[in-house]
Design a protein around this motif. Structure first.
Motif, PDB file in Angstrom:
ATOM      1  N   ALA A 109     -45.937 -13.881   2.795  1.00  0.00           N
ATOM      2  CA  ALA A 109     -45.406 -12.690   2.127  1.00  0.00           C
ATOM      3  C   ALA A 109     -44.806 -11.713   3.125  1.00  0.00           C
ATOM      4  O   ALA A 109     -43.969 -10.881   2.778  1.00  0.00           O
ATOM      5  N   GLY A 110     -45.219 -11.799   4.401  1.00  0.00           N
ATOM      6  CA  GLY A 110     -44.740 -10.810   5.364  1.00  0.00           C
ATOM      7  C   GLY A 110     -44.258 -11.465   6.647  1.00  0.00           C
ATOM      8  O   GLY A 110     -44.578 -12.619   6.932  1.00  0.00           O
ATOM      9  N   ARG A 111     -43.495 -10.722   7.422  1.00  0.00           N
ATOM     10  CA  ARG A 111     -43.107 -11.179   8.752  1.00  0.00           C
ATOM     11  C   ARG A 111     -44.226 -10.811   9.719  1.00  0.00           C
ATOM     12  O   ARG A 111     -44.841  -9.751   9.582  1.00  0.00           O
ATOM     13  N   PRO A 112     -44.487 -11.663  10.708  1.00  0.00           N
ATOM     14  CA  PRO A 112     -45.498 -11.276  11.700  1.00  0.00           C
ATOM     15  C   PRO A 112     -45.024 -10.045  12.475  1.00  0.00           C
ATOM     16  O   PRO A 112     -43.817  -9.788  12.563  1.00  0.00           O
ATOM     17  N   SER A 113     -45.977  -9.310  13.028  1.00  0.00           N
ATOM     18  CA  SER A 113     -45.669  -8.119  13.819  1.00  0.00           C
ATOM     19  C   SER A 113     -44.527  -8.389  14.794  1.00  0.00           C
ATOM     20  O   SER A 113     -44.429  -9.468  15.388  1.00  0.00           O
ATOM     21  N   LEU A 141     -55.222  -8.454   2.192  1.00  0.00           N
ATOM     22  CA  LEU A 141     -55.205  -9.823   2.754  1.00  0.00           C
ATOM     23  C   LEU A 141     -53.790 -10.342   2.977  1.00  0.00           C
ATOM     24  O   LEU A 141     -53.516 -11.014   3.974  1.00  0.00           O
ATOM     25  N   SER A 142     -52.853 -10.010   2.068  1.00  0.00           N
ATOM     26  CA  SER A 142     -51.491 -10.542   2.221  1.00  0.00           C
ATOM     27  C   SER A 142     -50.738  -9.875   3.374  1.00  0.00           C
ATOM     28  O   SER A 142     -49.622 -10.280   3.696  1.00  0.00           O
ATOM     29  N   THR A 194     -47.784   3.196  10.690  1.00  0.00           N
ATOM     30  CA  THR A 194     -47.617   1.725  10.725  1.00  0.00           C
ATOM     31  C   THR A 194     -47.640   1.157  12.140  1.00  0.00           C
ATOM     32  O   THR A 194     -47.448  -0.050  12.315  1.00  0.00           O
ATOM     33  N   SER A 195     -47.865   1.983  13.169  1.00  0.00           N
ATOM     34  CA  SER A 195     -47.953   1.434  14.525  1.00  0.00           C
ATOM     35  C   SER A 195     -49.257   0.663  14.695  1.00  0.00           C
ATOM     36  O   SER A 195     -50.149   0.734  13.862  1.00  0.00           O
ATOM     37  N   GLY A 196     -49.371  -0.041  15.832  1.00  0.00           N
ATOM     38  CA  GLY A 196     -50.561  -0.841  16.117  1.00  0.00           C
ATOM     39  C   GLY A 196     -50.446  -2.219  15.508  1.00  0.00           C
ATOM     40  O   GLY A 196     -49.765  -2.415  14.500  1.00  0.00           O
ATOM     41  N   ASN A 197     -51.069  -3.202  16.141  1.00  0.00           N
ATOM     42  CA  ASN A 197     -51.180  -4.528  15.537  1.00  0.00           C
ATOM     43  C   ASN A 197     -52.404  -5.237  16.089  1.00  0.00           C
ATOM     44  O   ASN A 197     -52.905  -4.908  17.161  1.00  0.00           O
ATOM     45  N   LEU A 241     -53.143 -18.401  15.136  1.00  0.00           N
ATOM     46  CA  LEU A 241     -53.802 -17.101  15.080  1.00  0.00           C
ATOM     47  C   LEU A 241     -53.404 -16.361  13.819  1.00  0.00           C
ATOM     48  O   LEU A 241     -52.340 -16.594  13.262  1.00  0.00           O
ATOM     49  N   ALA A 242     -54.275 -15.475  13.393  1.00  0.00           N
ATOM     50  CA  ALA A 242     -53.995 -14.560  12.283  1.00  0.00           C
ATOM     51  C   ALA A 242     -53.558 -13.241  12.897  1.00  0.00           C
ATOM     52  O   ALA A 242     -54.174 -12.765  13.852  1.00  0.00           O
ATOM     53  N   ILE A 243     -52.490 -12.650  12.347  1.00  0.00           N
ATOM     54  CA  ILE A 243     -51.965 -11.410  12.921  1.00  0.00           C
ATOM     55  C   ILE A 243     -51.443 -10.502  11.813  1.00  0.00           C
ATOM     56  O   ILE A 243     -51.004 -10.976  10.764  1.00  0.00           O
ATOM     57  N   THR A 244     -51.526  -9.203  12.066  1.00  0.00           N
ATOM     58  CA  THR A 244     -51.038  -8.237  11.066  1.00  0.00           C
ATOM     59  C   THR A 244     -49.527  -8.369  10.910  1.00  0.00           C
ATOM     60  O   THR A 244     -48.806  -8.570  11.883  1.00  0.00           O
ATOM     61  N   ALA A 245     -49.081  -8.212   9.665  1.00  0.00           N
ATOM     62  CA  ALA A 245     -47.647  -8.290   9.366  1.00  0.00           C
ATOM     63  C   ALA A 245     -46.946  -7.030   9.844  1.00  0.00           C
ATOM     64  O   ALA A 245     -47.568  -5.986  10.056  1.00  0.00           O
ATOM     65  N   SER A 246     -45.657  -7.121  10.004  1.00  0.00           N
ATOM     66  CA  SER A 246     -44.844  -6.016  10.505  1.00  0.00           C
ATOM     67  C   SER A 246     -44.746  -4.870   9.495  1.00  0.00           C
ATOM     68  O   SER A 246     -44.581  -5.101   8.299  1.00  0.00           O
ATOM     69  N   GLY A 247     -44.882  -3.631   9.993  1.00  0.00           N
ATOM     70  CA  GLY A 247     -44.514  -2.464   9.196  1.00  0.00           C
ATOM     71  C   GLY A 247     -45.506  -2.009   8.154  1.00  0.00           C
ATOM     72  O   GLY A 247     -45.188  -1.161   7.323  1.00  0.00           O
ATOM     73  N   ARG A 248     -46.727  -2.534   8.185  1.00  0.00           N
ATOM     74  CA  ARG A 248     -47.706  -2.127   7.177  1.00  0.00           C
ATOM     75  C   ARG A 248     -48.578  -0.984   7.701  1.00  0.00           C
ATOM     76  O   ARG A 248     -48.882  -0.948   8.903  1.00  0.00           O
ATOM     77  N   PRO A 249     -49.022  -0.102   6.813  1.00  0.00           N
ATOM     78  CA  PRO A 249     -49.890   1.001   7.254  1.00  0.00           C
ATOM     79  C   PRO A 249     -51.277   0.459   7.602  1.00  0.00           C
ATOM     80  O   PRO A 249     -51.929  -0.165   6.765  1.00  0.00           O
TER      81      PRO A 249
END
Lengths: 212, 212, 212, 212
Positions: free
Chosen positions: A78-82, A61-62, A34-37, A47-55
């Motif tokens: 649905a998610g918290r930002p990184s 999309l969510s 789940t590291s990296g963003n 901006l669009a950014i990956t949510a926290s803690g996802r693989p």
């Protein structure tokens, strides 16, 4: 990618590109556990950014959220930002030319950033592939990556990066010790190329053992 | 994953997840030549575990068997449970919070566990990715992996692990010299993330040569 | 795999398995540039073997030829048998228990066989994965791989191997300096497992640098 | 591949093969970040070559352009020919036996070419896989790769290569320091095999650390 007139369709297209980039990085071992963003600009201040803690190898999309350049969600999500969103925002606020930002977490970046943490930078010199970095036209250019000490205080880290960038000539990326690489570009395609070129040079530097 | 009300459908779902995890590990070179084994809790006193001697990149449903937490098959079965079932059972019996257990057999875990067998532990310090381990919130936490001497007496090895865990603060995994890594988590997703984070740090430690 | 009653259908089935094994080895980088060769017993005195000079990642049925255990084609054929057929035949003639033979050409086997050519053997001790070799039941068993000096005179090399095997306890494989690994087993499945286990241990030995 | 009677269909077929070769190299990490370039002869004085700046893992037909052996486009084109086209042309003009040319940019070629730049060559001796190079029949042949100092003046570099090749025995490829490998063959199949064999030997030499 237009920074104006952002619509739902542009979000969907940008998010799809971010998901593909994250998967590509994960396949190369650059975003373990789940590291990296990853982020891309949608408009002047969003901006669009990956949510926290996802693989990062299996995003949907969510898992991509929209934030302002001050890091706050622009709507329900649905998610918290990184957790490292502030490091992305620092770059978007600093320059309108930044269209995408990536943080990878490779073995080479982790090992070299730890090795060079005290010195404060990694120097990559004489590599032809440096020409893949926007604005570099010859292998004679030396690529300097500053190394910041790691901290869980991301706001403080963003301030350190901002202070460094205000006081020094432009850089193509930076390292956080034991943590990995940040790089960016005019759009997602440029940013992908910058990741690939920098990770290649870091691998070579590690193989050379030339960075003590 | 509910630990209550286990049914045939939950076995099938858990077994499918174990098969996917095993294949994912095999693709990364972490379970060569039928090595490695994987399990998940089905109920308070039952678990699904990979059968002995099967290639981890090509498991099918009949390669997953059900045993009690004392390691005995709960019914007729096409295969024998993994020879190392007792090491899985020790963890499930020790804590109801353990929902899945994995044993990988990577090059890095093999080499480092041999190198550190006399010292008795591998220390991983200052890695951001340590935060992927449940309960770790900062890279400042040091991850200590005890290294046990290898033996074909798995019962004795399980007792050694139990004795160590009773006498020391909680650990996120352990190594067996020349044999590989054991790690666990609340469920299969957590356990996968722990494998990926620990194998990443072991790779970095090997590249650093910092573990003498 | 029955060694009796060989028919066209058994050739087709064996050849398909050999093609899959060769592709699997090529994907791992163990048979670069048409190197490597693979065979399986069809009957008491016949075997299927890969033809000379074909890329091992993309074999088709006509790239598998049938020879007697003295290395001569049993009928008309689209290809010549591997230049190293005599090394396969030596093993099939020596023991009826040999059902398949593989020669891989990995980086680790190449480098270690060169390093240990003068000493004459590579010793792999204390690896749990040694148990994947047929007949090995504990990591305490030491796996010794003799290293033969490379030569283009394959007949001479086959004689050297035969002489060694007649004078020493059984081995699970051997190396040719700068050239790679030969291993074998009761059938293709056993042989695949032996390749994977031996290549894993060679990788570890290379990482350890313990073989001077 | 006929060098006469080139037609649109032969371009399409050759371009498709070049795209496959480029993708294969990119999957192995040999053409990071749009680096690398590939060409094949279409006729006595024309060749198909990859366009400048395209990602080698995802080429399409319009990324292959046609030039004369003096490097000029033969007609309207969507892309500019590779910046290193002159290095390809030097080889096609030098010998009618050259049917394809490849430039890869691997970690091993980058690191070893930097390490041996002052010495001026990399020597690969005693490798069985050298026999994959056209004309080599024994591992006793020593493969010598000259190393040229890198420059952005590709015309000058092409002259240096031509001067070297006129003054020395034939070579199977050459390195440019910090930049990678050039190799060639009678057709695309031969050239692919030469890449794979040379990259394998460079990897081994790097692992051996024998090239100071």
């Amino acid at each position: 990618m237009s920074a104006r007139g952002t619509s739902i369709s542009s979000f969907s297209s940008v998010a799809t590109e971010l998901i593909a980039l994250a998967r590509w990085c994960h396949e190369r071992g650059w975003t373990p556990a789940t590291s990296g963003n990853f982020s891309a600009r949608l408009g002047d201040e969003t901006l669009a950014i990956t949510a926290s803690g996802r693989p990062k190898g299996a995003l949907v999309l969510s898992d991509i959220v929209v934030v302002n350049t001050d890091g706050r969600l622009t709507g329900p999500s649905a998610g918290r930002p990184s957790a490292e969103t502030a490091l992305h925002c620092q770059l978007y606020r600093r320059s309108g030319d930044v269209g995408a930002v990536a943080h990878t977490h490779s073995r080479a970046a982790t090992v070299l950033s730890r090795r060079c943490a005290q010195e404060g930078y990694v120097t990559l010199a004489g590599y032809e592939v440096a020409k893949a970095l926007s604005g570099v036209t010859t292998h004679d250019d030396t690529v300097l990556l500053p190394v910041f000490v790691n901290t869980q205080d991301i706001g403080k880290l963003a301030e350190d990066v901002e202070a460094f960038m205000s006081a020094h000539p432009p850089v193509h990326g930076y390292l956080i010790a034991g943590h990995g690489l940040y790089t960016w570009g005019a759009d997602i395609v440029d940013t992908s190329r910058h990741i690939e070129a920098l990770e290649f040079m870091l691998d070579c530097a590690l193989l050379e053992g030339s960075i003590s």
